[in-house]
Design a protein around this motif. Structure first.
Motif, PDB file in Angstrom:
ATOM      1  N   ARG A  52      58.418   4.261 -17.219  1.00 20.72           N
ATOM      2  CA  ARG A  52      58.856   4.929 -15.993  1.00 20.72           C
ATOM      3  C   ARG A  52      57.723   4.710 -15.004  1.00 20.72           C
ATOM      4  N   VAL A  53      58.036   4.071 -13.872  1.00 23.39           N
ATOM      5  CA  VAL A  53      57.004   3.734 -12.895  1.00 23.39           C
ATOM      6  C   VAL A  53      56.456   5.023 -12.276  1.00 23.39           C
ATOM      7  N   TRP A  54      55.156   5.225 -12.444  1.00 25.19           N
ATOM      8  CA  TRP A  54      54.479   6.424 -11.988  1.00 25.19           C
ATOM      9  C   TRP A  54      54.405   6.448 -10.462  1.00 25.19           C
ATOM     10  N   LEU A  95      61.975  -8.465  -6.746  1.00 25.91           N
ATOM     11  CA  LEU A  95      60.507  -8.508  -6.734  1.00 25.91           C
ATOM     12  C   LEU A  95      59.964  -9.188  -7.985  1.00 25.91           C
ATOM     13  N   PHE A  96      60.529  -8.858  -9.161  1.00 25.06           N
ATOM     14  CA  PHE A  96      60.059  -9.479 -10.400  1.00 25.06           C
ATOM     15  C   PHE A  96      60.419 -10.961 -10.449  1.00 25.06           C
ATOM     16  N   THR A  97      61.517 -11.336  -9.827  1.00 25.36           N
ATOM     17  CA  THR A  97      61.882 -12.754  -9.770  1.00 25.36           C
ATOM     18  C   THR A  97      60.915 -13.500  -8.854  1.00 25.36           C
ATOM     19  N   LYS A  98      60.591 -12.892  -7.715  1.00 21.93           N
ATOM     20  CA  LYS A  98      59.730 -13.526  -6.714  1.00 21.93           C
ATOM     21  C   LYS A  98      58.258 -13.543  -7.133  1.00 21.93           C
ATOM     22  N   LYS A  99      57.748 -12.428  -7.636  1.00 22.44           N
ATOM     23  CA  LYS A  99      56.313 -12.305  -7.924  1.00 22.44           C
ATOM     24  C   LYS A  99      55.956 -12.597  -9.376  1.00 22.44           C
ATOM     25  N   GLY A 100      56.956 -12.729 -10.220  1.00 26.17           N
ATOM     26  CA  GLY A 100      56.713 -13.007 -11.626  1.00 26.17           C
ATOM     27  C   GLY A 100      56.912 -11.775 -12.489  1.00 26.17           C
ATOM     28  N   ARG A 101      57.222 -12.007 -13.735  1.00 27.72           N
ATOM     29  CA  ARG A 101      57.531 -10.916 -14.653  1.00 27.72           C
ATOM     30  C   ARG A 101      56.325 -10.410 -15.426  1.00 27.72           C
ATOM     31  N   MET A 102      55.189 -11.054 -15.252  1.00 31.75           N
ATOM     32  CA  MET A 102      53.985 -10.616 -15.949  1.00 31.75           C
ATOM     33  C   MET A 102      53.276  -9.561 -15.110  1.00 31.75           C
ATOM     34  N   VAL A 103      52.951  -8.418 -15.743  1.00 29.50           N
ATOM     35  CA  VAL A 103      52.303  -7.312 -15.039  1.00 29.50           C
ATOM     36  C   VAL A 103      51.179  -6.726 -15.889  1.00 29.50           C
ATOM     37  N   ARG A 104      50.268  -6.078 -15.198  1.00 34.83           N
ATOM     38  CA  ARG A 104      49.272  -5.245 -15.859  1.00 34.83           C
ATOM     39  C   ARG A 104      49.743  -3.815 -15.669  1.00 34.83           C
ATOM     40  N   ILE A 105      49.478  -2.977 -16.639  1.00 34.88           N
ATOM     41  CA  ILE A 105      49.937  -1.595 -16.570  1.00 34.88           C
ATOM     42  C   ILE A 105      48.756  -0.647 -16.714  1.00 34.88           C
ATOM     43  N   LYS A 106      48.673   0.292 -15.782  1.00 36.67           N
ATOM     44  CA  LYS A 106      47.699   1.379 -15.897  1.00 36.67           C
ATOM     45  C   LYS A 106      48.502   2.576 -16.390  1.00 36.67           C
ATOM     46  N   PHE A 107      48.389   2.873 -17.665  1.00 38.28           N
ATOM     47  CA  PHE A 107      49.174   3.946 -18.272  1.00 38.28           C
ATOM     48  C   PHE A 107      48.697   5.312 -17.765  1.00 38.28           C
ATOM     49  N   ARG A 108      49.666   6.194 -17.489  1.00 38.18           N
ATOM     50  CA  ARG A 108      49.379   7.520 -16.949  1.00 38.18           C
ATOM     51  C   ARG A 108      50.008   8.622 -17.804  1.00 38.18           C
ATOM     52  N   GLY A 109      50.116   8.406 -19.112  1.00 40.97           N
ATOM     53  CA  GLY A 109      50.660   9.413 -20.021  1.00 40.97           C
ATOM     54  C   GLY A 109      52.137   9.213 -20.281  1.00 40.97           C
ATOM     55  N   THR A 110      52.810  10.314 -20.625  1.00 40.05           N
ATOM     56  CA  THR A 110      54.252  10.261 -20.870  1.00 40.05           C
ATOM     57  C   THR A 110      54.952  11.267 -19.968  1.00 40.05           C
ATOM     58  N   GLY A 111      56.211  10.949 -19.668  1.00 41.40           N
ATOM     59  CA  GLY A 111      56.990  11.785 -18.769  1.00 41.40           C
ATOM     60  C   GLY A 111      57.868  12.773 -19.492  1.00 41.40           C
ATOM     61  N   ARG A 115      59.167   8.993 -21.981  1.00 37.59           N
ATOM     62  CA  ARG A 115      58.892   7.605 -21.597  1.00 37.59           C
ATOM     63  C   ARG A 115      57.430   7.470 -21.192  1.00 37.59           C
ATOM     64  N   HIS A 116      56.898   6.269 -21.387  1.00 36.39           N
ATOM     65  CA  HIS A 116      55.546   5.981 -20.918  1.00 36.39           C
ATOM     66  C   HIS A 116      55.566   5.954 -19.397  1.00 36.39           C
ATOM     67  N   LEU A 117      54.543   6.540 -18.780  1.00 35.90           N
ATOM     68  CA  LEU A 117      54.385   6.476 -17.332  1.00 35.90           C
ATOM     69  C   LEU A 117      53.296   5.457 -17.039  1.00 35.90           C
ATOM     70  N   GLY A 118      53.512   4.621 -16.034  1.00 38.43           N
ATOM     71  CA  GLY A 118      52.491   3.642 -15.707  1.00 38.43           C
ATOM     72  C   GLY A 118      52.627   3.070 -14.317  1.00 38.43           C
ATOM     73  N   ILE A 119      51.487   2.653 -13.789  1.00 38.40           N
ATOM     74  CA  ILE A 119      51.454   1.921 -12.525  1.00 38.40           C
ATOM     75  C   ILE A 119      51.461   0.454 -12.892  1.00 38.40           C
ATOM     76  N   LEU A 120      52.403  -0.303 -12.347  1.00 39.00           N
ATOM     77  CA  LEU A 120      52.544  -1.714 -12.649  1.00 39.00           C
ATOM     78  C   LEU A 120      51.920  -2.551 -11.543  1.00 39.00           C
ATOM     79  N   TYR A 121      51.109  -3.521 -11.934  1.00 40.72           N
ATOM     80  CA  TYR A 121      50.487  -4.435 -10.982  1.00 40.72           C
ATOM     81  C   TYR A 121      50.914  -5.859 -11.318  1.00 40.72           C
ATOM     82  N   PHE A 122      51.393  -6.579 -10.307  1.00 41.09           N
ATOM     83  CA  PHE A 122      51.685  -7.989 -10.489  1.00 41.09           C
ATOM     84  C   PHE A 122      50.363  -8.729 -10.689  1.00 41.09           C
ATOM     85  N   THR A 123      50.413  -9.957 -11.158  1.00 37.21           N
ATOM     86  CA  THR A 123      49.180 -10.703 -11.432  1.00 37.21           C
ATOM     87  C   THR A 123      48.377 -10.964 -10.163  1.00 37.21           C
ATOM     88  N   ASP A 124      49.014 -10.894  -8.990  1.00 37.97           N
ATOM     89  CA  ASP A 124      48.257 -11.059  -7.742  1.00 37.97           C
ATOM     90  C   ASP A 124      47.611  -9.756  -7.283  1.00 37.97           C
TER      91      ASP A 124
END
Length: 176
Positions: A52-54, A95-111, A115-124
């Motif tokens: 779940r996107v934080w 957005l995932f099609t344009k910027k790519g499907r690979m992301v880094r996640i900064k986990f922020r606990g559970t909701g 569900r896992h809560l996290g901030i998703l960052y594209f590779t850029d």
């Protein structure tokens, strides 16, 4: 002298490979977009997990209690509310099609639903949640938010971007 340069070069190569391997280990692949603020991710050799996107909230795509409550509160039909959820989900997928499907996640606990809560960052380095807000397809989640998210929402509203352009009154209600 020759061996000293060779050993320095070898050490630098080993450190570069280790660093690249470490960075690659932190990457997750977005395998499915459930809706505008929920995705499934997976790393090689591991099972997929739901994130779940934080910090953001998007209109509901699927029939649910939240969809019914928000439609009633904002005085629109369930069909109209669901249309907004579908548009937010499509934008996330784009957005995932344009910027790519690979992301880094900064986990922020559970909701609330486990569900896992996290901030998703594209590779850029782009923050997916902030981009969704900035593009006008998500609202800030008021309990948990960043100053940059509030600013992005203010600009999206002012410039009538995304869903703000389609139905300003509805977005004003959702993003209250």
């Amino acid at each position: 002298m020759r061996y000293k340069n060779l050993s320095s070069l070898l050490l630098a190569l080993i450190l570069l490979c280790a660093s690249t391997w470490s960075i690659a280990q932190n990457l997750w692949k977005v395998v499915m977009v459930t809706d505008g603020d929920t995705v499934w991710v997976k790393r090689e050799g591991e099972r997929r997990i739901k994130i779940r996107v934080w910090g953001i909230d998007t209109p509901e795509k699927y029939h649910s209690g939240k969809l019914i409550r928000e439609a009633a509160r904002c005085k629109v039909s369930i069909k109209e509310m669901r249309k907004f959820g579908i548009l937010a989900s499509r934008h996330a997928e784009e957005l995932f099609t344009k910027k790519g499907r690979m992301v880094r996640i900064k986990f922020r606990g559970t909701g609330y639903y486990g569900r896992h809560l996290g901030i998703l960052y594209f590779t850029d380095g782009t923050d997916f949640g902030e981009q969704m807000i900035s593009d006008g397809y998500a609202c800030i989640y008021r309990k948990n938010t960043l100053k940059s998210y509030r600013h992005a929402q203010s600009l999206a509203e002012k410039n009538r971007k995304g869903l703000w352009k389609i139905n300003y009154r509805l977005m004003k209600c959702l993003c209250r």
